[in-house]
Design an enzyme around this catalytic site. Structure first.
Site, PDB file in Angstrom:
ATOM      1  N   GLY A   1     -36.876  47.918   5.043  1.00 32.12           N
ATOM      2  CA  GLY A   1     -36.104  47.387   3.935  1.00 32.12           C
ATOM      3  C   GLY A   1     -34.689  47.902   3.832  1.00 32.12           C
TER       4      GLY A   1
ATOM      5  N   LEU B   1     -22.342  45.399  12.810  1.00 34.55           N
ATOM      6  CA  LEU B   1     -21.310  45.896  13.717  1.00 34.55           C
ATOM      7  C   LEU B   1     -20.881  47.282  13.281  1.00 34.55           C
ATOM      8  CD1 LEU B   1     -19.440  44.751  16.138  1.00 34.55           C
ATOM      9  CD2 LEU B   1     -17.658  44.917  14.411  1.00 34.55           C
ATOM     10  N   GLY B   2     -20.745  48.179  14.244  1.00 30.40           N
ATOM     11  CA  GLY B   2     -20.313  49.526  13.924  1.00 30.40           C
ATOM     12  C   GLY B   2     -19.384  50.079  14.972  1.00 30.40           C
ATOM     13  N   LEU B   3     -18.910  51.276  14.733  1.00 30.18           N
ATOM     14  CA  LEU B   3     -18.068  51.982  15.686  1.00 30.18           C
ATOM     15  C   LEU B   3     -18.920  52.985  16.445  1.00 30.18           C
ATOM     16  CD1 LEU B   3     -15.089  52.658  16.666  1.00 30.18           C
ATOM     17  CD2 LEU B   3     -15.247  54.610  15.101  1.00 30.18           C
TER      18      LEU B   3
ATOM     19  N   ASP C   1     -21.727  55.387  14.718  1.00 31.23           N
ATOM     20  CA  ASP C   1     -22.820  55.821  15.595  1.00 31.23           C
ATOM     21  C   ASP C   1     -22.356  56.978  16.464  1.00 31.23           C
ATOM     22  OD1 ASP C   1     -25.543  54.815  17.126  1.00 31.23           O
ATOM     23  OD2 ASP C   1     -24.056  55.637  18.517  1.00 31.23           O
TER      24      ASP C   1
ATOM     25  N   TYR D   1     -22.979  63.733  22.258  1.00 35.31           N
ATOM     26  CA  TYR D   1     -21.582  63.289  22.365  1.00 35.31           C
ATOM     27  C   TYR D   1     -20.620  64.422  22.038  1.00 35.31           C
ATOM     28  CZ  TYR D   1     -23.570  58.533  22.108  1.00 35.31           C
ATOM     29  OH  TYR D   1     -24.287  57.386  22.308  1.00 35.31           O
TER      30      TYR D   1
ATOM     31  N   LYS E   1     -28.326  61.048  17.035  1.00 32.33           N
ATOM     32  CA  LYS E   1     -29.455  61.010  17.962  1.00 32.33           C
ATOM     33  C   LYS E   1     -29.866  62.410  18.398  1.00 32.33           C
ATOM     34  CE  LYS E   1     -27.259  56.855  19.817  1.00 32.33           C
ATOM     35  NZ  LYS E   1     -25.883  57.168  19.392  1.00 32.33           N
TER      36      LYS E   1
END
Length: 298
Positions: A13, A19-21, A47, A52, A77
């Site tokens: 829900g 769309l993202g960066l 994201d 990273y 992540k």
């Protein structure tokens, strides 16, 4: 603000921007500015990932933007070196602290690690605890194939909200998308513009980008859009979420300018037909901590 993304409803829900960066390969010096620029231009999905090495800078960009936390959907992540139940809980705490956030909107396992899937399962169960405790709003996975999804769901009885995978016009992953849809899993595209075919090309002299393909170039001319906008709109037409990476303000603005037009059905099919079935990035079946020997510092 120059653009506004449509929203996708996840299987629990929660609503996530389509769309993202993405900030993969964005250096720490570039990341905070790119995030602040994206939020200024209407992005509401950012994201990142522990691996990273720019989570702190994502947090800085969020703070610099002045956009209320409740309006931004933040994904990070868990890296493979922190797989395992207790290790995953600790890994999340490190990421959350670096981001400077009280909660994360979406927490993903970075790879399936078939050579030690028991650790993957344990990590996903830990993510489920984070979800139950309200420390994350949704959980999911990255780079899982149909068999990985089936095995994870069978062993945890918890369906991921999102599966983030390599997906672009040259590698459309139709069978995987269909399998995910049967489970109610949203497919999210990394390298949605096909950049992986350029930066990870085994032979740079033959690197190919979907953005230069004659079909995409012709469609861009017909719609009065850029090739990147046409390809990103193709993702939207398929009900996918896409997270293009850029650190350039003009490109960041260009990428979100895709919600004022739609592709005709035949044009979506024309882009579908560009699929080569060839993966540009790593094969999830062979990815483990030996292939990518990284550890995440506190």
């Amino acid at each position: 603000m120059t653009g506004t993304s449509s929203l996708i409803t996840l299987n629990n829900g929660i609503r996530m921007p389509a769309l993202g960066l993405g900030v993969f390969q964005s250096t720490p010096e570039q990341t905070a500015g790119a995030v602040a620029s994206a939020l200024e231009k209407g992005y509401r999905l950012i994201d990142t990932a522990a691996a990273y090495f720019n989570e702190r800078q994502v947090g800085e960009g969020l703070a610099r933007s002045g956009v209320p936390r409740s309006e931004v959907f933040v994904t990070t992540k868990l890296w493979m070196s922190d797989y395992g139940y207790e290790q995953a809980l600790r890994g999340f705490d490190v990421s959350r602290r670096k981001l400077g956030l009280e909660y994360v909107d979406l927490y993903l396992l970075h790879w399936p690690v078939p050579t030690d899937f028991a650790a993957t399962v344990a990590s996903y169960k830990a993510a489920g605890r984070l979800l139950a405790d309200g420390r994350v709003r949704a959980i999911g996975v990255c780079n899982f194939g149909p068999s990985h999804l089936a095995d994870l769901i069978a062993r945890t009885e918890a369906v991921p909200a999102v599966n983030q995978v390599e997906l672009h016009p040259f590698f459309t992953q139709r069978a995987l998308r269909e399998a995910a849809a049967r489970y109610g899993v949203i497919t999210q595209s990394w390298s949605p513009l096909g950049g992986v075919n350029v930066y990870a090309a085994k032979d740079p002299s033959v690197a190919k980008s979907p953005l230069t393909h004659p079909v995409v170039v012709a469609l861009a001319k017909r719609y009065g859009k850029t090739p990147a906008q046409v390809v990103l709109r193709w993702h939207i037409e398929h009900g996918l979420s896409a997270i293009p990476k850029s650190v350039r303000p003009e490109r960041i603005a260009e990428n979100i300018g895709i919600f004022d037009f739609a592709l005709k059905t035949e044009d979506v099919a024309a882009i579908d037909a560009l699929d080569t079935g060839v993966r540009g990035g790593p094969d999830p079946e062979i990815v483990d901590t030996r292939l990518f020997n990284l550890s995440i510092p506190d």
